[in-house]
Write a protein that holds these residues in place. Structure first.
Motif, PDB file in Angstrom:
ATOM      1  N   PRO A 178       0.800  -1.242   0.000  1.00  0.00           N
ATOM      2  CA  PRO A 178       0.000   0.000   0.000  1.00  0.00           C
ATOM      3  C   PRO A 178       0.822   1.275   0.000  1.00  0.00           C
ATOM      4  O   PRO A 178       0.346   2.313  -0.475  1.00  0.00           O
ATOM      5  CB  PRO A 178      -0.814  -0.122   1.310  1.00  0.00           C
ATOM      6  CG  PRO A 178      -0.919  -1.591   1.553  1.00  0.00           C
ATOM      7  CD  PRO A 178       0.370  -2.179   1.056  1.00  0.00           C
ATOM      8  N   LEU A 179       2.072   1.223   0.508  1.00  0.00           N
ATOM      9  CA  LEU A 179       2.904   2.427   0.540  1.00  0.00           C
ATOM     10  C   LEU A 179       3.699   2.643  -0.741  1.00  0.00           C
ATOM     11  O   LEU A 179       4.371   3.668  -0.890  1.00  0.00           O
ATOM     12  CB  LEU A 179       3.874   2.366   1.726  1.00  0.00           C
ATOM     13  CG  LEU A 179       3.270   2.369   3.122  1.00  0.00           C
ATOM     14  CD1 LEU A 179       4.368   2.256   4.183  1.00  0.00           C
ATOM     15  CD2 LEU A 179       2.444   3.634   3.357  1.00  0.00           C
ATOM     16  N   ALA A 180       3.648   1.694  -1.658  1.00  0.00           N
ATOM     17  CA  ALA A 180       4.526   1.752  -2.828  1.00  0.00           C
ATOM     18  C   ALA A 180       4.265   2.972  -3.707  1.00  0.00           C
ATOM     19  O   ALA A 180       5.181   3.476  -4.360  1.00  0.00           O
ATOM     20  CB  ALA A 180       4.381   0.478  -3.656  1.00  0.00           C
ATOM     21  N   GLY A 181       3.039   3.467  -3.731  1.00  0.00           N
ATOM     22  CA  GLY A 181       2.726   4.603  -4.588  1.00  0.00           C
ATOM     23  C   GLY A 181       2.967   5.955  -3.957  1.00  0.00           C
ATOM     24  O   GLY A 181       2.788   6.979  -4.612  1.00  0.00           O
ATOM     25  N   ALA A 182       3.382   5.978  -2.684  1.00  0.00           N
ATOM     26  CA  ALA A 182       3.573   7.250  -1.990  1.00  0.00           C
ATOM     27  C   ALA A 182       4.893   7.902  -2.398  1.00  0.00           C
ATOM     28  O   ALA A 182       5.891   7.224  -2.630  1.00  0.00           O
ATOM     29  CB  ALA A 182       3.560   7.035  -0.475  1.00  0.00           C
ATOM     30  N   ARG A 183       4.884   9.240  -2.475  1.00  0.00           N
ATOM     31  CA  ARG A 183       6.129   9.958  -2.753  1.00  0.00           C
ATOM     32  C   ARG A 183       6.993  10.068  -1.509  1.00  0.00           C
ATOM     33  O   ARG A 183       8.211  10.221  -1.599  1.00  0.00           O
ATOM     34  CB  ARG A 183       5.822  11.355  -3.301  1.00  0.00           C
ATOM     35  CG  ARG A 183       5.158  11.335  -4.673  1.00  0.00           C
ATOM     36  CD  ARG A 183       5.115  12.717  -5.282  1.00  0.00           C
ATOM     37  NE  ARG A 183       4.454  12.701  -6.570  1.00  0.00           N
ATOM     38  CZ  ARG A 183       5.065  12.379  -7.715  1.00  0.00           C
ATOM     39  NH1 ARG A 183       6.345  12.047  -7.704  1.00  0.00           N
ATOM     40  NH2 ARG A 183       4.391  12.398  -8.848  1.00  0.00           N
ATOM     41  N   SER A 184       6.374   9.995  -0.341  1.00  0.00           N
ATOM     42  CA  SER A 184       7.090  10.000   0.923  1.00  0.00           C
ATOM     43  C   SER A 184       6.179   9.366   1.972  1.00  0.00           C
ATOM     44  O   SER A 184       4.987   9.166   1.723  1.00  0.00           O
ATOM     45  CB  SER A 184       7.494  11.424   1.343  1.00  0.00           C
ATOM     46  OG  SER A 184       6.349  12.207   1.620  1.00  0.00           O
TER      47      SER A 184
END
Length: 318
Positions: A178-184
């Motif tokens: 789920p965090l893979a698409g976050a920029r940070s």
């Protein structure tokens, strides 16, 4: 140099310290055990102090013995440098360099380093030991390593840093996470997922302990290991978050198997990777050649990891 400038008794002493017994040293050196024992006894008599504790199952250095062995190893390192200098005067880059590097370098930096040296300087031989930053520093200051590549090198007068670059502090996750698409990501957000941690032997873990101790009490499904390869496998499995640098996971990032997400918490300091030598002994030409190739290999690994990340453009979230 076919004949060593370091005396036989010091070379025998060094080997017994490494092997743990006279019999084992004799096998390594192809010298009679009685000859080794006689040389050590003569050295002890000359110095007026026992250099080993004679135990039922081997030999253990005394404080005096440890001091003499350290000196002997420095002399042998100096001898190798001298040999390299002489060969340089003759126009030949030939000799041996001992490098201490990090475990993660074994899959990202070291294979291309060995390949590049073999192609451009085939007469340079290289020994590589892997361990923590603390172990690398101890090795270079003890004279058992000519060169180190280590994360988060602390400032020390005895250590000369030849090159250093910053690495953003962050975490790696699988593309399906789920965090893979976050920029940070914040540490609080990351800790909501199972976390795989490296052991306290590594500088990055000690940094996390000191700055974000709460992370280790609140993280769900926390896992800890001294194996970077194991924690990366957990990240690849899709559930775990691993706090690390881009260089630790460079091959997986370059291949698109993992995503690097920077941590945005205030005060989250960047990590560093540096190349260093013993400050009391300026690096000889061979060490400089290996250091230059090592720097290039690290820079290529980082560039490849970042290029791999850029091929997967995340949405403007986080």
């Amino acid at each position: 140099m076919p004949q060593s400038l370091v005396s036989a008794n010091l070379r025998y002493l060094d080997q017994v310290a490494r092997s743990g017994s006279i019999q084992a040293a004799a096998k390594e050196l192809h010298v009679a055990a009685s000859a080794i024992n006689r040389q050590i006894l003569q050295l002890e008599e000359q110095l007026g102090a026992p250099l080993f504790e004679r135990l039922p199952r081997g030999m253990r250095l005394t404080v005096a013995g440890d001091a003499v062995v350290t000196l002997a190893r420095r002399w042998r390192q100096d001898e190798r440098r001298l040999e390299s200098e002489i060969r340089r005067y003759q126009g030949v880059h030939q000799g041996h360099v001992t490098l201490y590097a990090m475990d993660s370098h074994s899959t990202s930096v070291l294979p291309p380093l060995v390949a590049a040296l073999g192609e451009s300087h085939p007469l340079i031989s290289l020994s590589v030991n892997l361990g923590s930053t603390d172990e690398a520093l101890a090795a270079v200051m003890a004279g058992t390593a000519d060169l180190v590549a280590a994360f988060n090198l602390p400032p020390r007068r005895e250590v000369l840093v030849l090159w250093r670059t910053e690495l953003p502090f962050g975490c790696v996750v699988a593309p399906s996470h789920p965090l893979a698409g976050a920029r940070s990501v914040s540490l609080q957000e990351a800790a909501a997922y199972p976390v795989a941690l490296q052991s306290r032997a590594l500088a990055i873990r000690r940094y996390l302990d000191a700055q974000y101790g709460w992370l280790f009490t609140e993280a769900r499904g926390r896992f800890e290991s001294n194996s970077l390869q194991l924690v990366k496998q957990l990240a690849l499995g899709g559930r775990h978050v691993v706090f690390t640098s881009e260089l630790d996971a460079a091959p997986e990032l370059a291949a698109g198997l993992l995503r690097f997400v920077p941590v945005r918490d205030k005060g989250a300091e960047p990590q560093t990777i540096g190349i260093a030598v013993d400050a009391t002994r300026p690096p000889g030409p061979l060490v400089k050649v290996v250091a230059e190739h090592l720097q290039a290999a690290i820079e290529r690994a980082l560039a490849a990891s970042r290029e791999g990340a850029s091929r997967i453009a995340p949405p403007a979230s986080g």
